[in-house]
Design a protein around this motif. Structure first.
Motif, PDB file in Angstrom:
ATOM      1  N   THR A 138       0.836  -1.202   0.000  1.00 35.21           N
ATOM      2  CA  THR A 138       0.000   0.000   0.000  1.00 35.21           C
ATOM      3  C   THR A 138       0.869   1.249   0.000  1.00 35.21           C
ATOM      4  OG1 THR A 138      -1.774  -1.182   1.137  1.00 35.21           O
ATOM      5  CG2 THR A 138      -1.834   1.230   1.233  1.00 35.21           C
ATOM      6  N   CYS A 171       1.313   4.695  -2.889  1.00 39.58           N
ATOM      7  CA  CYS A 171       0.934   6.062  -2.536  1.00 39.58           C
ATOM      8  C   CYS A 171       1.862   7.056  -3.230  1.00 39.58           C
ATOM      9  CB  CYS A 171       1.002   6.250  -1.021  1.00 39.58           C
ATOM     10  SG  CYS A 171      -0.246   5.311  -0.118  1.00 39.58           S
ATOM     11  N   PRO A 178       1.648   8.735   3.255  1.00 43.64           N
ATOM     12  CA  PRO A 178       0.312   8.937   3.836  1.00 43.64           C
ATOM     13  C   PRO A 178       0.353   9.100   5.351  1.00 43.64           C
ATOM     14  CG  PRO A 178       0.693   6.620   3.458  1.00 43.64           C
ATOM     15  CD  PRO A 178       1.903   7.342   2.931  1.00 43.64           C
ATOM     16  N   ARG A 179      -0.752   9.612   5.873  1.00 40.09           N
ATOM     17  CA  ARG A 179      -0.965   9.657   7.317  1.00 40.09           C
ATOM     18  C   ARG A 179      -1.450   8.279   7.765  1.00 40.09           C
ATOM     19  NH1 ARG A 179      -5.433  13.000   8.656  1.00 40.09           N
ATOM     20  NH2 ARG A 179      -6.286  12.109   6.769  1.00 40.09           N
ATOM     21  N   ASP A 228      -4.987   7.717   6.763  1.00 39.06           N
ATOM     22  CA  ASP A 228      -5.131   7.385   5.343  1.00 39.06           C
ATOM     23  C   ASP A 228      -4.882   5.898   5.120  1.00 39.06           C
ATOM     24  OD1 ASP A 228      -5.543  10.095   4.789  1.00 39.06           O
ATOM     25  OD2 ASP A 228      -3.419  10.442   4.336  1.00 39.06           O
ATOM     26  N   ALA A 254      -7.798   3.800   6.440  1.00 44.81           N
ATOM     27  CA  ALA A 254      -8.929   3.836   5.517  1.00 44.81           C
ATOM     28  C   ALA A 254      -8.653   2.987   4.288  1.00 44.81           C
ATOM     29  CB  ALA A 254      -9.230   5.282   5.112  1.00 44.81           C
ATOM     30  N   ARG A 255      -7.458   3.096   3.752  1.00 44.98           N
ATOM     31  CA  ARG A 255      -7.096   2.348   2.540  1.00 44.98           C
ATOM     32  C   ARG A 255      -7.114   0.840   2.781  1.00 44.98           C
ATOM     33  NH1 ARG A 255      -3.907   3.927  -2.292  1.00 44.98           N
ATOM     34  NH2 ARG A 255      -3.967   2.042  -3.518  1.00 44.98           N
ATOM     35  N   ARG A 276       3.638  11.350   8.926  1.00 43.17           N
ATOM     36  CA  ARG A 276       3.490  10.603   7.680  1.00 43.17           C
ATOM     37  C   ARG A 276       4.333   9.333   7.766  1.00 43.17           C
ATOM     38  NH1 ARG A 276      -0.137  12.889   4.148  1.00 43.17           N
ATOM     39  NH2 ARG A 276      -0.372  15.080   4.609  1.00 43.17           N
ATOM     40  N   GLU A 306     -12.254   5.419  -3.467  1.00 45.58           N
ATOM     41  CA  GLU A 306     -13.116   6.410  -4.092  1.00 45.58           C
ATOM     42  C   GLU A 306     -13.323   6.162  -5.579  1.00 45.58           C
ATOM     43  OE1 GLU A 306     -12.130   7.188  -0.689  1.00 45.58           O
ATOM     44  OE2 GLU A 306     -10.593   8.353  -1.652  1.00 45.58           O
ATOM     45  N   ILE A 349      -7.026   6.913  -1.713  1.00 50.10           N
ATOM     46  CA  ILE A 349      -6.819   7.927  -0.709  1.00 50.10           C
ATOM     47  C   ILE A 349      -5.397   8.441  -0.684  1.00 50.10           C
ATOM     48  CG2 ILE A 349      -6.946   8.391   1.769  1.00 50.10           C
ATOM     49  CD1 ILE A 349      -9.081   6.267   1.939  1.00 50.10           C
ATOM     50  N   CYS A 350      -4.447   7.569  -0.962  1.00 50.03           N
ATOM     51  CA  CYS A 350      -3.031   7.960  -0.831  1.00 50.03           C
ATOM     52  C   CYS A 350      -2.701   8.936  -1.877  1.00 50.03           C
ATOM     53  CB  CYS A 350      -2.137   6.738  -0.893  1.00 50.03           C
ATOM     54  SG  CYS A 350      -2.347   5.698   0.562  1.00 50.03           S
TER      55      CYS A 350
END
Length: 172
Positions: A46, A50, A54-55, A58, A61-62, A96, A165, A171-172
């Motif tokens: 993942t 990105c 990412p946070r 994030d 969620a991913r 991050r 989405e 999201i990333c």
């Protein structure tokens, strides 16, 4: 035309295949000697997809997990030098997660383990059967995220990766 019994049989076959894939991938992961769990491997993949670090939220969620689970995974990867926490340059309160060179090296080795596992699973199939299976699986997964792993072997191939989405990269 399918019947409820044939659909039930297909569902059972898919579940058995999924369990077999996980068992074989886990065995290949253990044989790699990296000391990476399947969940950590998924987090590394993942991170590799990105565009920018990412946070934690994030990543949670991913990966569709609770943030605490990501914290535990990142702790393990950070301890092994595969990922690191870094302050956000624009907001010092935000942390991050970055992939390190050790993480990129691990990803290359993990990709080899995944390819070996896939070869073992697909060994009984002919080339034509593999092509048919690939088409059927593409039809079933539709717009879901397809993780092809890092590397130049993706060049020239269609990219079907879609995030939560529905956009490439999610999201990333």
């Amino acid at each position: 035309m399918t019947t409820p019994d044939s659909d039930s049989l297909l569902a059972e076959q898919l579940l058995r295949l999924t369990r077999r894939v996980h068992r074989i991938q886990k065995r290949h992961l253990q044989q790699s000697g990296l000391g990476v769990t399947p969940a950590q491997a998924r987090l590394l993949r993942t991170l590799a997809h990105c565009d920018s670090p990412p946070r934690m939220a994030d990543l949670a969620a991913r990966l569709e997990v609770v943030p605490r689970a990501v914290t535990t995974l990142v702790d393990g990867l950070e301890a092994s030098g595969m990922a690191r926490r870094a302050p956000d340059p624009t907001n010092r309160r935000v942390i991050r997660i970055e992939l390190t060179e050790g993480g990129r090296k691990a990803l290359r080795e993990l990709r080899g383990a995944r390819v070996s596992a896939a070869e073992e699973i697909l060994d009984p199939l002919t080339t034509l059967e593999r092509e048919v299976l690939s088409g059927l699986l593409d039809a079933l997964v539709g717009g879901e995220t397809v993780d092809h792993g890092p590397g130049p072997e993706r060049e020239g191939k269609p990219d079907r990766r879609r995030g939560p989405e529905g956009e490439r990269g999610g999201i990333c």
